[in-house]
Design a protein around this motif. Sequence first.
Motif, PDB file in Angstrom:
ATOM      1  N   SER A  14       1.029   5.515   4.285  1.00 44.26           N
ATOM      2  CA  SER A  14       1.900   4.119   3.594  1.00 44.26           C
ATOM      3  C   SER A  14       1.920   3.256   4.957  1.00 44.26           C
ATOM      4  CB  SER A  14       3.423   4.844   3.821  1.00 44.26           C
ATOM      5  OG  SER A  14       3.940   5.324   2.520  1.00 44.26           O
ATOM      6  N   ASP A  62       6.477  -1.717   1.771  1.00 45.29           N
ATOM      7  CA  ASP A  62       6.299  -0.866   1.429  1.00 45.29           C
ATOM      8  C   ASP A  62       7.981  -0.452   0.475  1.00 45.29           C
ATOM      9  OD1 ASP A  62       4.110  -0.034   0.814  1.00 45.29           O
ATOM     10  OD2 ASP A  62       3.786   1.752   2.050  1.00 45.29           O
ATOM     11  N   ASP A  63       8.502  -0.429  -0.588  1.00 50.35           N
ATOM     12  CA  ASP A  63       9.461   0.249  -1.339  1.00 50.35           C
ATOM     13  C   ASP A  63       9.022   1.821  -0.873  1.00 50.35           C
ATOM     14  OD1 ASP A  63      11.276   0.324  -2.812  1.00 50.35           O
ATOM     15  OD2 ASP A  63      10.044   1.828  -3.590  1.00 50.35           O
ATOM     16  N   GLU A  83      10.903   4.282  -1.515  1.00 49.76           N
ATOM     17  CA  GLU A  83      10.835   5.189  -2.399  1.00 49.76           C
ATOM     18  C   GLU A  83       9.917   5.069  -3.313  1.00 49.76           C
ATOM     19  OE1 GLU A  83      13.580   2.990  -3.098  1.00 49.76           O
ATOM     20  OE2 GLU A  83      14.430   4.589  -2.923  1.00 49.76           O
ATOM     21  N   ASP A  84       8.849   4.765  -2.755  1.00 51.09           N
ATOM     22  CA  ASP A  84       7.223   5.053  -2.914  1.00 51.09           C
ATOM     23  C   ASP A  84       6.819   5.314  -1.960  1.00 51.09           C
ATOM     24  OD1 ASP A  84       4.868   4.005  -4.441  1.00 51.09           O
ATOM     25  OD2 ASP A  84       4.151   2.585  -3.039  1.00 51.09           O
ATOM     26  N   GLU A 100       7.296   8.798  -3.208  1.00 54.50           N
ATOM     27  CA  GLU A 100       6.554   9.440  -4.107  1.00 54.50           C
ATOM     28  C   GLU A 100       5.297  10.043  -3.015  1.00 54.50           C
ATOM     29  OE1 GLU A 100       5.537  10.889  -7.536  1.00 54.50           O
ATOM     30  OE2 GLU A 100       7.393  10.182  -6.680  1.00 54.50           O
ATOM     31  N   ARG A 101       5.186   8.784  -2.986  1.00 55.13           N
ATOM     32  CA  ARG A 101       3.401   9.326  -2.091  1.00 55.13           C
ATOM     33  C   ARG A 101       3.392  10.894  -1.218  1.00 55.13           C
ATOM     34  NH1 ARG A 101      -0.434   5.038  -1.025  1.00 55.13           N
ATOM     35  NH2 ARG A 101       0.173   2.901  -2.338  1.00 55.13           N
ATOM     36  N   ARG A 139       3.491  13.648  -3.624  1.00 53.49           N
ATOM     37  CA  ARG A 139       2.719  13.685  -4.538  1.00 53.49           C
ATOM     38  C   ARG A 139       1.152  14.228  -3.748  1.00 53.49           C
ATOM     39  NH1 ARG A 139       2.339   8.618  -6.410  1.00 53.49           N
ATOM     40  NH2 ARG A 139       0.964   8.087  -5.101  1.00 53.49           N
ATOM     41  N   LYS A 164      -3.426   0.562   0.599  1.00 50.91           N
ATOM     42  CA  LYS A 164      -2.718   1.186  -1.014  1.00 50.91           C
ATOM     43  C   LYS A 164      -2.745   2.114  -1.494  1.00 50.91           C
ATOM     44  CE  LYS A 164       1.205  -1.120  -2.108  1.00 50.91           C
ATOM     45  NZ  LYS A 164       2.144  -0.079  -1.481  1.00 50.91           N
TER      46      LYS A 164
END
Length: 319
Positions: free
Chosen positions: A188, A196-197, A199-200, A203-204, A207, A315
């Motif tokens: 990120s 970058d958000d 939450e994103d 999540e990354r 994941r 990204k």
Amino acid sequence: MKKIGVLTSGGDAPGMNAAIRSVVRKAIYHGVEVYGIKYGYQGLIEGDIEKMELGSVGDIIQRGGTKLYSARSEEFKTEEGQLKGIEQMKKHGIEGLIAIGGDGTFMGAKKITEKGYPCIGVPGTIDNDIPGTDFTIGFDTALNTITDAIDKIRDTATSHERTFIIEVMGRDAGDLALWAGLADGAESIMIPEAQDDFEDIIERLKRGHDRGKKHSIIIVAEGVGSGVDLGRKIDEAAGLESRVTVLGHTQRGGSPSAADRVLASRLGAYAVSLLLNGKAGRMVGIQQNQMVDHDIVEILNTKHSIDLDMYRLSKELSI
């Protein structure tokens, strides 16, 4: 024009010495005397000026920092301070000035030009945040310093299976963070222009962890916020142990890269050529590997933009 001055102002950047060397030797080659002004515009006000010879710039092309030193001057932002600087130029017979630095330096160059003294700006800043040029002096060296540090940090991140957050310079511009993130495969990148958000990011990380990824690298530009604060938030939200490294002023130091030495030499020489050809109030730059120059007022009124295609690519490659 028989006498010109040169100064460096604002934050130092690797390659400034190469630019000074180029200005001095190009001018002397054309029979023009050069006067070095120490400590930027404050030194100009105080008359901290000395004549430079060929030997004055010997053995400096490989050195970081600036031989002429650098300082910011609140006094030069005033009309009185500018007039004091011009009186010093008159006293030394200086007919034109080359100012190496960033947007604050260019504002001073603009003021001098408006008062009848031709001035040319040369972009020197590690942030690469000056419009009208693809690259600024010092950016490539700082970028290499950052990537070298991240390479070392990744070794530790792998060994200890942790998330590492690296805070880099870039108060208003994210070029260093973006380029370093793409070069080092960061998961990120957080930059002022396209954050970058949060939450994103979480999540990354989750994941990646779910598919067996044991470590991650997150790069944050200082203009976005504190890397320490971000690390604390990530620990709480993702339940992953993180470590934070703030690279700080290590990014400004060190011997300039070959690319920065060449760029600085080309820009410094081009600035001298413009002065000797009667140009004033211009900023030199490089676009598509060609020397260019722009009206300095236009540059000051143009907002720096990031390469969003590179950001999107980073990204896509860090899925």
